[in-house]
Structure formats: C-alpha cells, structure tokens
Design an enzyme around this catalytic site. Structure first.
Site, PDB file in Angstrom:
ATOM      1  N   GLN A   1      11.789  37.902 -71.134  1.00 34.97           N
ATOM      2  CA  GLN A   1      11.099  38.557 -72.340  1.00 34.97           C
ATOM      3  C   GLN A   1      11.979  39.646 -72.816  1.00 34.97           C
ATOM      4  OE1 GLN A   1       8.035  37.849 -73.728  1.00 34.97           O
ATOM      5  NE2 GLN A   1       8.715  39.224 -75.089  1.00 34.97           N
TER       6      GLN A   1
ATOM      7  N   LYS B   1       1.772  33.833 -73.593  1.00 32.50           N
ATOM      8  CA  LYS B   1       2.556  32.562 -73.247  1.00 32.50           C
ATOM      9  C   LYS B   1       1.845  32.006 -71.993  1.00 32.50           C
ATOM     10  CE  LYS B   1       6.563  34.701 -75.349  1.00 32.50           C
ATOM     11  NZ  LYS B   1       7.760  35.396 -75.033  1.00 32.50           N
TER      12      LYS B   1
ATOM     13  N   ASP C   1      14.113  29.086 -75.788  1.00 29.92           N
ATOM     14  CA  ASP C   1      14.052  30.353 -76.826  1.00 29.92           C
ATOM     15  C   ASP C   1      15.129  29.834 -77.587  1.00 29.92           C
ATOM     16  OD1 ASP C   1      12.225  32.233 -76.978  1.00 29.92           O
ATOM     17  OD2 ASP C   1      13.191  33.446 -75.554  1.00 29.92           O
TER      18      ASP C   1
END
Ligand code: NAP
Length: 290
Positions: free
Chosen positions: A96, A52, A119
């Site tokens: 994460q 990322k 997300d």
C-alpha cells in the site's frame, strides 16, 4: 447531467468473478490469494487496505495482511517480499502506497516478482502495457475502461484528455487508451500545461487524476463531454461525524445543468479499482495454477 455511478458495475463484475472463483475452486484449484503490506497508520491507507480485505472475503479469496510500524527498516520489507515471492500459496503481492520517506518506494515495488505484481507497477508490466502485450494492467486505468465499456462510451476516434501524468494513473491511462482496440487520440496534461481549457474544451472524454479538488468545471468542457473523476480528496467537514467528506478532482455540481456524463465521488472510480485488483489476482492465480 447523467451520473455514471459505478456501484452497479461493481456488483455485476463481483458476481461474475465470484462465480468464476467458485468454478475455479471446484476444479480442484486453490482459492486465489493476495498478500497486502501496510506500513504505518495513515487513515486513508487503512481504509484502502480494509476495502481490499473485505473484497477478498466476499469473493472467497485468501488474504494475508502484513502490518509494520512507520519506522520499519527497508531491509525488513524487502525480506518479506522476497519470502512472499517464493511462496506457492501467494498469487498477488501489493504494497500500500505511499510509504514513509526513509523507504525507497521504487526499490520496494520493483522487488515484487513480475508474476505477482497485480498492481501492474513494475517496469516489466509497464513495458508490456506500452507494447500492447499481455500484462497486469494497473487497476485504476483498467477500472476506467470498464466504466466506459459498461456505459457504451466509444473511444475509437475520440479525443481523450488525461489530466495528470502519474505512473499509477495518468501515464498508464493514456497508454491504454491509445492502444489498438481503444484507438483514442490522447492528450496528457500536467501542471505546466498553460491553459487546460484549450485542450478540455475540445475533448470527447476527460479523465482527471490530479489530486486537486476543482481541477475541472463545466465551463471548461463541451456540453456533451464524458468526465471520469479519478480523484479522491478528504475535505474537512465538521458537519460529518468523521470530520471530513470525500470529493473528487472535478467540480461535480457545476455539471448539473449540462448534458455531460460524469462519474461521482464517492461511488465512482474507486469502487472499480478494488474490483480490478481482484480480477488481476484471479488472473495471476489462473496463470500460476499447476
Ligand atoms: P499524483 O502522483 O500526485 O499526480 C498528480 C498529477 O496531476 C501530476 O502529474 C501533476 O502534474 C498533475 N496535476 C496536478 N494539478 C494539476 C493541474 N492543476 N493541472 C494539470 N495537471 C495537474 O497523483 P495520482 O497518484 O495520479 O492520483 C491522482 C488522484 O487520484 C488523487 O486524488 C488520488 O487520491 C486519486 N486516486 C484515486 C484512485 C481511485 O481508485 N479512485 C486510485 C489512485 C489515485 P505534474 O506531474 O506536473 O506535477
């Protein structure tokens, strides 16, 4: 078999997004920015965070990385998220997963402001996805749709089987493809589905997200089915320097003598997930610009 490689799609989307970002900045806007929070040192999570980070750098996005030891207190994470929620220079916040057991994952992800939930995991975003309204679409299902679009694989009127019902892949995937515009007839399977084959043998498109290698083989599919393998599993392999190799949830080689179209692992869905995160971050920056 036709291999539905995704490197080429990633390259195309990245080029387009880079150009969009350059023009966005040229108009006087700040570069889009993503804050990533990583707890502990799980090697797979480290790799995902690095990917990322690298994608942000290639696109000219700003990125803020926060790392915590495995024994971090939940309150410390919540305090950081609260600070990031209030910062004008942060467009997207990502934690994460998975988090250590002593941390309430749901509480953490739900604390991310809806406008920065790139997300797309918050109940608000999920609710809007369900209603077919504008929202941050979770990155992996959004990436799968891009693969289908790129390879001209229609979904309208098609029978789609999704194997797996997780909140981050299976459920939003099914939700997306049943929406108006995609118009698929979707069946979702789980570990209590008595015989997967009863469903997969009849399917035009099968999306596998179980986290179990070998969940689907060619004997379970029609000879012309489209197979999207979301799985990423590390299998011990002493012949490799790093000691493992990556495999999906699909027995890829069993499809070699078929007419099926299959995404590979690696080189498949995973590449798209990162790109879609970048697209959502850009979208957030665009919505939040002054
Ligand atoms: P998860 O939360 O563990 O969910 C797995 C789902 O699969 C569950 O709903 C489970 O059913 C179902 N399942 C497991 N074995 C099954 C079987 N034999 N038959 C039918 N259903 C079965 O996993 P996830 O987070 O969705 O991830 C799935 C896979 O995708 C993993 O390999 C993960 O690493 C990968 N992944 C890849 C990306 C990417 O970017 N490529 C992104 C996210 C995840 P129950 O609900 O009944 O337990």
């Amino acid at each position: 078999m036709k291999r539905l490689g995704c490197k080429i799609i990633q390259g195309k989307l990245e080029k387009e997004l880079k150009e969009k970002t350059e023009s966005f900045i040229m108009k006087g806007n700040r570069a889009p920015s993503l804050a990533v929070i990583l707890v502990g040192s799980d090697p797979a999570s480290e790799t995902y965070v690095r990917n990322k980070h690298e994608a942000c750098s290639r696109l000219g996005f700003l990125h803020f990385d926060y790392r915590f030891d495995e024994d971090v207190k939940e309150d410390d994470l919540l305090a950081l998220i609260d600070e990031l929620n209030g910062r004008a220079d942060v467009d997207g916040i990502l934690v994460q997963l998975p988090l250590p057991k002593h941390i309430d994952e749901k509480k953490i992800t739900n604390s991310i402001s809806v406008e920065k939930d790139v997300d797309g995991f918050s109940p608000f975003n999920v609710g809007r996805l369900c209603l077919g309204e504008e929202c941050f679409i979770p990155c992996t299902p959004k990436g799968v749709v891009e693969i289908l679009k790129y390879y001209d694989i229609p979904t309208a009127g098609k029978k789609v089987v999704v194997i797996g019902r997780s909140n981050i892949v299976g459920k939003p995937m099914a939700m997306l493809l049943m929406q108006k515009g995609f118009d698929a007839t979707v069946t979702v399977c789980n570990t209590r589905t008595p015989s997967l084959k009863d469903y997969t043998l009849d399917a035009d498109i099968i999306i596998v997200a179980t986290g179990r290698p070998g969940t689907l083989g060619s004997s379970m599919c029609r000879n012309d089915a489209v197979i999207i393998d979301v799985g990423v599993n590390r299998i011990e392999d002493k012949s490799r320097e790093r000691g493992y190799r990556l495999v999906g949830d699909v027995d890829y080689h069993s499809f070699e003598d078929t007419e099926c179209q299959v995404t590979p692992v690696p080189g498949g869905v995973g590449l798209m997930t990162v790109m879609m995160l970048m697209e959502n971050t850009f979208e957030s920056a665009n919505r939040r610009k002054k």
